[in-house]
Structures are given as C-alpha cells and as structure tokens.
Design a protein around this motif. Structure first.
Motif, mmCIF file in Angstrom:
data_model
loop_
_atom_site.group_PDB
_atom_site.id
_atom_site.type_symbol
_atom_site.label_atom_id
_atom_site.label_comp_id
_atom_site.label_asym_id
_atom_site.label_seq_id
_atom_site.Cartn_x
_atom_site.Cartn_y
_atom_site.Cartn_z
ATOM 1 N N ARG A 561 6.943 -23.622 -35.742
ATOM 2 C CA ARG A 561 7.885 -24.641 -35.297
ATOM 3 C C ARG A 561 7.456 -26.050 -35.695
ATOM 4 N N THR A 562 6.221 -26.401 -35.362
ATOM 5 C CA THR A 562 5.818 -27.804 -35.422
ATOM 6 C C THR A 562 5.075 -28.145 -36.714
ATOM 7 N N THR A 563 4.886 -29.435 -36.912
ATOM 8 C CA THR A 563 4.080 -29.914 -38.036
ATOM 9 C C THR A 563 2.597 -29.757 -37.705
ATOM 10 N N GLU A 564 1.749 -29.932 -38.716
ATOM 11 C CA GLU A 564 0.304 -29.835 -38.494
ATOM 12 C C GLU A 564 -0.160 -30.853 -37.450
ATOM 13 N N GLN A 565 0.407 -32.058 -37.524
ATOM 14 C CA GLN A 565 -0.002 -33.117 -36.597
ATOM 15 C C GLN A 565 0.329 -32.749 -35.153
ATOM 16 N N ILE A 566 1.533 -32.246 -34.931
ATOM 17 C CA ILE A 566 1.952 -31.890 -33.572
ATOM 18 C C ILE A 566 1.133 -30.706 -33.065
ATOM 19 N N CYS A 567 0.909 -29.728 -33.934
ATOM 20 C CA CYS A 567 0.106 -28.564 -33.548
ATOM 21 C C CYS A 567 -1.307 -28.980 -33.160
ATOM 22 N N GLU A 568 -1.886 -29.899 -33.924
ATOM 23 C CA GLU A 568 -3.256 -30.334 -33.639
ATOM 24 C C GLU A 568 -3.341 -31.032 -32.282
ATOM 25 N N SER A 569 -2.368 -31.863 -31.958
ATOM 26 C CA SER A 569 -2.383 -32.543 -30.656
ATOM 27 C C SER A 569 -2.241 -31.531 -29.525
ATOM 28 N N ALA A 570 -1.400 -30.503 -29.741
ATOM 29 C CA ALA A 570 -1.228 -29.465 -28.723
ATOM 30 C C ALA A 570 -2.518 -28.675 -28.523
ATOM 31 N N ASN A 571 -3.282 -28.486 -29.584
ATOM 32 C CA ASN A 571 -4.544 -27.745 -29.476
ATOM 33 C C ASN A 571 -5.560 -28.463 -28.587
ATOM 34 N N TYR A 572 -5.504 -29.776 -28.564
ATOM 35 C CA TYR A 572 -6.395 -30.523 -27.666
ATOM 36 C C TYR A 572 -6.021 -30.279 -26.206
ATOM 37 N N VAL A 573 -4.739 -30.077 -25.961
ATOM 38 C CA VAL A 573 -4.303 -29.752 -24.596
ATOM 39 C C VAL A 573 -4.769 -28.342 -24.236
ATOM 40 N N LEU A 574 -4.624 -27.397 -25.168
ATOM 41 C CA LEU A 574 -5.101 -26.035 -24.929
ATOM 42 C C LEU A 574 -6.597 -26.022 -24.611
ATOM 43 N N GLU A 575 -7.315 -26.839 -25.303
ATOM 44 C CA GLU A 575 -8.769 -26.929 -25.107
ATOM 45 C C GLU A 575 -9.116 -27.359 -23.690
ATOM 46 N N SER A 576 -8.233 -28.135 -23.061
ATOM 47 C CA SER A 576 -8.513 -28.671 -21.724
ATOM 48 C C SER A 576 -8.541 -27.579 -20.665
ATOM 49 N N PHE A 577 -7.842 -26.436 -20.914
ATOM 50 C CA PHE A 577 -7.928 -25.344 -19.939
ATOM 51 C C PHE A 577 -8.475 -24.071 -20.597
ATOM 52 N N ASP A 578 -9.354 -24.290 -21.593
ATOM 53 C CA ASP A 578 -10.138 -23.212 -22.224
ATOM 54 C C ASP A 578 -9.273 -22.126 -22.840
ATOM 55 N N ALA A 579 -8.132 -22.509 -23.377
ATOM 56 C CA ALA A 579 -7.270 -21.542 -24.072
ATOM 57 C C ALA A 579 -7.582 -21.563 -25.564
ATOM 58 N N ASN A 580 -7.324 -20.465 -26.233
ATOM 59 C CA ASN A 580 -7.555 -20.394 -27.677
ATOM 60 C C ASN A 580 -6.590 -21.298 -28.423
ATOM 61 N N LYS A 581 -7.109 -21.978 -29.434
ATOM 62 C CA LYS A 581 -6.256 -22.845 -30.243
ATOM 63 C C LYS A 581 -5.315 -21.989 -31.090
ATOM 64 N N SER A 582 -4.181 -22.564 -31.437
ATOM 65 C CA SER A 582 -3.220 -21.843 -32.272
ATOM 66 C C SER A 582 -3.309 -22.319 -33.710
ATOM 67 N N ASP A 583 -2.998 -21.410 -34.618
ATOM 68 C CA ASP A 583 -2.928 -21.733 -36.038
ATOM 69 C C ASP A 583 -1.520 -22.214 -36.340
ATOM 70 N N ASN A 584 -1.347 -22.854 -37.488
ATOM 71 C CA ASN A 584 -0.033 -23.400 -37.795
ATOM 72 C C ASN A 584 0.226 -23.270 -39.284
ATOM 73 N N VAL A 585 1.478 -22.991 -39.651
ATOM 74 C CA VAL A 585 1.832 -22.954 -41.059
ATOM 75 C C VAL A 585 1.622 -24.346 -41.650
#
Length: 736
Positions: A561-585
């Motif tokens: 769905r998202t761009t690399e930039q948006i995905c990367e920012s979301a991964n920092y949120v995932l990191e805050s509750f110890d969730a696995n980061k997502s990959d992105n096209v």
C-alpha cells in the motif's frame, strides 16, 4: 521506449479477441432471447419444460454477464511457455475465451495460469489434477488495456522487474478496493491457491492485501471446486457494515455475486430473543482510552473461561427445573429417572441443550400417544373404586365419567400442552437469564484476577436498561444457543473472516458452534489489534483452542500500500511495542511532512494542507483524529472555517471519495491517497499505551502516497525516534 512492432502485433491480436467476444455476446444474447420467447409459448401443465427453459436462461444470462465483464479488458498478461519442445503463447485474463479449439485467454484461476504469478524467466511447472507439467518460461509480458484500447506492453526480465505493479501502486485510490488479478504477487498467489481444504490463519502486515487476497481466494475456490461448492456455501464475516459496503463492488468483478456478507453483531442480534441496545465497539474503546472502563473486566467477559461459566450455569438451571416427574392429573408421563438421564446426556451432547430438550419433548408426546391405552386405563383406575362405591343414581358418577373422558381425550393428543408447560422454564428471556447468571457470580467461581463485585455492578447497570456492550453479545448469543435452539449455519462450508484479530475468543467460541460444518479462513494483523483487551493477541492461542493446533498458519510479510517512507515511519511505531517490522515493495514517494503547530492554528493549518494535496490531484484525502470526541470537535471548527467535509462515523455505510475526517479506529481496513494526522503529540499517542501505538500504526498505514503529521506540544516518541534516524522527512517548526 515502446517497441512499435511488438505493440502493433499485440494491438492487432487484442482487437481480434475483442471481436470474438463481441460475437459470442451476440450469439449468447440470441440464445437467451430464444429461450425467453419459448417460455412465453409454453402452456399450462408443462412445468418440466418451463423449468428446463428457465435453467437455460439463467445459464445464458450468467455467460452474458461474464462476457460483458471482460470484453473491454480480456487479458492482462502473457507467457511464452516451452514444454515438450513446443512453445505456446499463453494469455492470462479473468475468463477463459475460446474460438473453436483455440484458447485465446486462460482464466487466471486455471492451473496453467499459476506460473504467471509464481515464476519469472526460466524453469517452471504447474500441476493438473492428474500430473505435473514441467517446462520453461521463455518470455513474460504484462499488458495494460483500458476500455478496449491497448495502453502498454512491458516485458519482464525478473520477478522484481514489475513496472505494471508500480504503475498500479502509484495510481489514485478510489472509494472501492481494486481487483488485483493483474498484479498478484507470489506470496499472495500461494495463499489464494492454497490446496488446504481445512482451517487457516493468515497473518498479514498492513497493506499486504489481506482483504483482496481473501476475496480472490473465494473466487479461486469457486472455480477450482465448482462441482462440490457454490456461492451459497460461503460467508464473509467483516468487522462492520461500512467495511462490507467498501468491498461490495469488488465481488462482482471477481464473478462473485451471491456470497453472503455479514458481521458478528448482525448474526448475534438476529438470533437473540431479547430486544437490546448494542453499544458500539468503538464507544467501549473510547471509554477504555479515557479510563472510564476497567479493561480487565472486558477481557474476562470476552474469554472462553467466561463462556464455560455460562454453560455450567445454564446446565445447573435446567437441572434444578427437571428434578420432579412429569404428571398429568396424577398419571405419570415421565419418571424422575428419565429426566435425570436426559440431564446427564446434556453433558455429552454436541448440540445445544435446547435442541436436545425439544427433541425429548417431541419424543415424550409421541410416547404418550403410543401408550394412550395404558395411560387411559390408569386414569380410569384413579377413579374406579370411588365410581363403583357410588349408587347408580349419584350425580358424582356422571362427573367422574366426564373427568376420565376429558383426561383420556387429552392423553390421545399426547398431552402436548401439559408436557410443553412442564418445560416452561425454557421460556425465560435470555436477557433475564443472563442477569441471573451475573448475579450468581462469586469470587470463588471466577478464578481470575477480576473484581467480581465491580464486574457485577458494571454489567447489571447496563442490563437494567437493556443495554449491552459488545463483550456481552457472545455470552447472550451462547445462552440463546444453549437454551433456545438457535438456528445454525449448516450449509456454510467456508467462513472467511476479515480483521480476525478483532474478534474475541468468546466470539470464536460461539462461531464454532453456529458453523458446525465450516472451515474457517481467518485473515488479520495482530499489530492492528486495537481492541487488544478483548481481541486476539496470539494466533497460536487461537489455533490451539479453536482448531486443536491443526490450522495452517501463513504470513503476508510485505506491504504494497504505502511508500518506503511511510512504511519506515510505521516500523518505528511497531518497534515501540516489540512487533516485527514489515517489509515493503520498493516504491519511493514524497517526503513525510512533520509539522509542529500551535494549538490555536491546527485547523487553519489543515486547510492549507488540504489545498496542497487537492492541487496534486489526489482523489481521497483523510484527516484522521485520535477518537470520535476529537473528530467531532475538529469537524465543527472546520465547518466554521467554511470547509464542508464528510465526517465518517459508525453510522455511515458509504464513502464516496473526496476529503473526509474520521477517528483512527474507523480507518482500519481502508486506504486513502493521502492522510493528515491531526495531532500526533505524546498525549494523544502515549508510547506506554499499546492501544495508542496500535491506533497510530493503523493511522499511518492508511496513506498510499503522502502523509502529513501535525502535532502541538511534544511529538509522540516513536516519531521522534524516526526523526532522529531518518532523513526522508520534511520538518516544519512553529515559526515556519
């Protein structure tokens, strides 16, 4: 640069295929009209012929629909496949089109078409029902057609060289999900064509295409198992009606027209025998966020343990009301021992108590009729001695005869009314029985760390006004199932559940009872479990409990769905509750705008951002607030400033594009060209609150192309971390 020769060859072939389809449309229409005109001439008494003609009309009508659906876009891809030293050009589309013995296009669901999604240039194979066909893909081409016109022809060198996919992802979002048959990726295709016929759980990151894959899987199964299943055997269970409406136009595009779509709330409210007012799930979330409700109470009431307590309570209630023999006018119709045997059998019954008892009532009435001679004789014996002791002239003699005749007539009918009245305890309203259950709870019975008095006060206060929370819905439905013989969905063989992480264990518990012949296909994302006080936090726990650890688990780890930039920012949120980061096209996009704004200028700033985004020709722009309170407040301010935008609430069923404003939890499952986060400060999104972080993650991942993040005060910690480590951000301070 476009290869003119290749383009011209492909364009000539496209027009040939379109003409073939148009001719088939004319022929099929003519056959339909012939059957229709014949039916008009069929006279009375020829029902068989009439039925046959109608069946043929339905067949032709379906074929017409399918042909018209593909005539302007008959295929989207091509493979040059070499097998047994023979090279075939295979065109892949939404429907198999033939001209005589020549196959012009292959249905994307056919076995041979699977290679288009699973292999790049080189060795490839596909599996038929009888054998595995091996060969080599010499060339793979993506073909873009719009309204019957050839737009582009792109040859692929590798699986990652997917220019059509990137074009698709860069396009504007409309107000419907799009069909992805032209751009299905390998991990998505694996799930769509999964040969497993039993239960499955798919964990997919935000934007991985869970919903579209779920729907395409239905389309594939209907094609692959056409002889064994039909649309009536499927049901889609969505999170809300807004979401179901959102996906509604994709289904016909996938040749799915009659698959049932519903929500758990709808199923429950139709089955419950009491009139209740259901509190929206998001109101409960709002109250949890505001610390007005103890989430531990909601968590316990959403558990299997709670449902087991209900089952025991209902059993005990039945047992207490079935401890005396059933007698009619002193004649025993059913012994105490028989009733005890029935109660004992309930412990091991796979069906509901109510169903078992109703079967017993029918049996008892039937037995009474069969034994009417003996029972009638018993009735006479009750009065015989008195009758014989009386003088023949005594009026009492006639009275006795009238009484015994009346009893014997009732026995001949099986004593239906009396027997049913003996089980009148079943007539209690389920809401009243639920109240009795709540009142019966003690700290000893509740073997978890929950204050029972607090639970009782909280729940009974609601029930007094016939109000229930979503956490009460599964328990009430279970009482109805156990007690009232609720209708089960025996014909459904596949239940497809989207946003599966938001259903509670209690809801899954009762769904398993209501869909006894169904396999479950569950799609969800634990990182978006915003109702984590009652939803699923671990797929393994669900798998173990519901499927005895035998459900197949699959993952969709890449987001599209998202761009690399948006995905990367979301991964920092995932990191805050110890969730696995997502990959992105790999899709570059605009810089994320992080804008520090004075609280008095937040709405003025929104107007500027909206104008900027609309100038870029984005069709869907969403302002996403934390909750409904903030949404209402901001919407009113924007109206005063002259901006009339659509406010999305729980009551809305449609979104028709344009600029809208909504709370974070209603955005889940949706996507927009651009998203503006109203206020991402540390108060709104507290890093110590898992729910806050999940809401922020959901909000960020709704954006396809551009994300604007506003905040006043202190920026929430995960985004501060992102700012500190990433340069792909445009930062504006208050002074700017």
């Amino acid at each position: 640069m476009k290869n003119t020769e290749v383009f011209n060859v492909e364009n000539e072939r496209l027009q040939k295929v379109i003409n073939v389809i148009k001719n088939q449309i004319e022929d099929t229409q003519a056959k339909f009209d012939e059957q229709k005109n014949t039916i008009i001439g069929i006279g009375e008494g020829m029902r068989g012929a009439h039925f046959t003609r109608e069946a043929m009309m339905n067949l032709y009508a379906t074929e017409l629909y399918r042909l018209k659906r593909v005539v302007d876009n008959p295929y989207f891809g091509k493979m040059d496949f070499k097998s047994d030293n023979k090279v075939n050009e295979l065109y892949i589309g939404k429907k198999t089109i033939m001209s005589g013995d020549e196959i012009l296009t292959y249905d994307w669901r056919s076995p041979i078409a699977s290679m288009y999604y699973d292999y790049s240039i080189g060795k490839a194979q596909y599996e038929t029902p009888s054998e595995v066909i091996k060969g080599e893909i010499l060339k793979k081409t993506q073909i873009l057609i719009e309204n019957g016109q050839l737009i582009d022809v792109e040859e692929q060198d590798t699986l990652t060289d997917d220019k059509i996919l990137l074009k698709y992802l860069k396009g504007n979002a409309d107000n419907r999900l799009k069909s992805i048959v032209a751009t299905i990726q390998k991990e998505q295709n694996k799930i769509i064509r999964n040969p497993n016929k039993t239960n499955s759980i798919v964990q997919g990151v935000a934007g991985s295409g869970k919903t579209t894959v779920a729907l395409h899987r239905i389309a594939y199964l209907l094609y692959d198992n056409a002889r064994n299943i039909n649309e009536a055997n499927f049901m889609i269970l969505g999170p809300n009606n807004y979401f179901l409406n959102y996906i509604s136009e994709l289904l016909p595009d996938l040749d799915i027209k009659n698959v049932s779509q519903t929500t758990f709330d709808e199923i429950a409210l139709k089955s419950i025998d009491a009139k209740v007012k259901l509190e929206n799930n998001n109101i409960m979330l709002q109250n949890v966020l505001l610390d007005k409700v103890n989430p531990n109470i909601i968590s316990f009431k959403s558990s299997v343990e709670y449902m087991n307590l209900i089952k025991q309570f209902v059993f005990d209630y039945i047992n207490e009301n079935m401890n005396s023999p059933i007698k009619y006018e002193g004649i025993e119709l059913c012994s105490k021992e028989k009733l005890e045997s029935l109660v004992e059998s309930l412990k091991y019954s796979r069906s509901s108590y109510g169903k078992k008892i109703n079967e017993f009532i029918k049996y008892l009435i039937k037995e009474t009729k069969l034994n009417k001679s003996d029972l009638s004789h018993e009735a006479w014996l009750l009065y015989r001695d008195e009758y014989l002791s009386l003088e023949k002239s005594s009026p009492r003699r006639k009275e006795i005869l009238d009484i015994t005749n009346s009893i014997q007539k009732e026995i001949e009918t099986g004593c239906q009314k009396h027997i049913k009245n003996s089980f009148s305890f079943l007539k209690i309203n389920s809401l009243e029985l639920y109240k009795k259950f709540i009142e019966s709870l003690t700290q000893e019975k509740v073997n978890v760390d929950v204050d029972v008095n607090e639970l009782k006060t909280f729940t009974l206060k609601k029930l007094k006004g016939k109000n229930i929370g979503t956490e009460d819905l599964a328990p009430l439905l279970y009482i109805n199932y156990l007690f009232k013989d609720v209708k089960t969905f025996d014909d459904i063989s596949r239940l497809v559940i989207d946003e599966g992480q938001d259903l509670s264990m209690a809801q899954y518990f009762i769904l398993k009872q209501l869909f006894p012949n169904s396999s479950f296909e569950i799609f969800g994302d634990l990182n978006q479990s915003i109702y984590d006080y009652q939803g699923i936090n671990n797929w393994d726990d669900l798998n173990l409990y519901l499927f005895n650890d035998k459900a197949q688990k699959m993952e969709m780890s890449k987001g599209y769905r998202t761009t690399e930039q948006i995905c990367e920012s979301a991964n920092y949120v995932l990191e805050s509750f110890d969730a696995n980061k997502s990959d992105n096209v790999a899709r570059e996009g605009e810089e994320i705008l992080i804008n520090e704004v004075d609280s008095s200028n937040l709405e003025i700033n929104l107007l500027k951002q909206i104008d900027t985004l609309l100038d870029k020709k984005y069709k869907t722009v969403a302002i996403i607030c934390k909750d409904s309170i903030e949404t209402d407040k901001v919407h009113k301010k924007l109206l005063k400033l002259g901006l009339n935008i659509n406010k999305i609430s729980e009551k809305d069923l449609t979104y028709k594009g344009g600029v809208c404003i909504m709370p974070s939890y209603l955005s889940k499952g949706l996507e927009f060209d651009s998203v503006i986060i109203y206020n991402a400060n540390s108060n709104n999104y507290d890093v110590s609150s898992k729910i806050d972080m999940k809401l922020l993650y959901v909000t960020i991942t709704r954006a396809l192309h551009e994300l604007h993040i506003n905040y006043c005060g202190e920026l929430t910690q995960p985004l501060k971390n992102y700012l500190a480590k990433d340069a792909k951000v445009k930062v504006l301070k208050k002074s700017e």
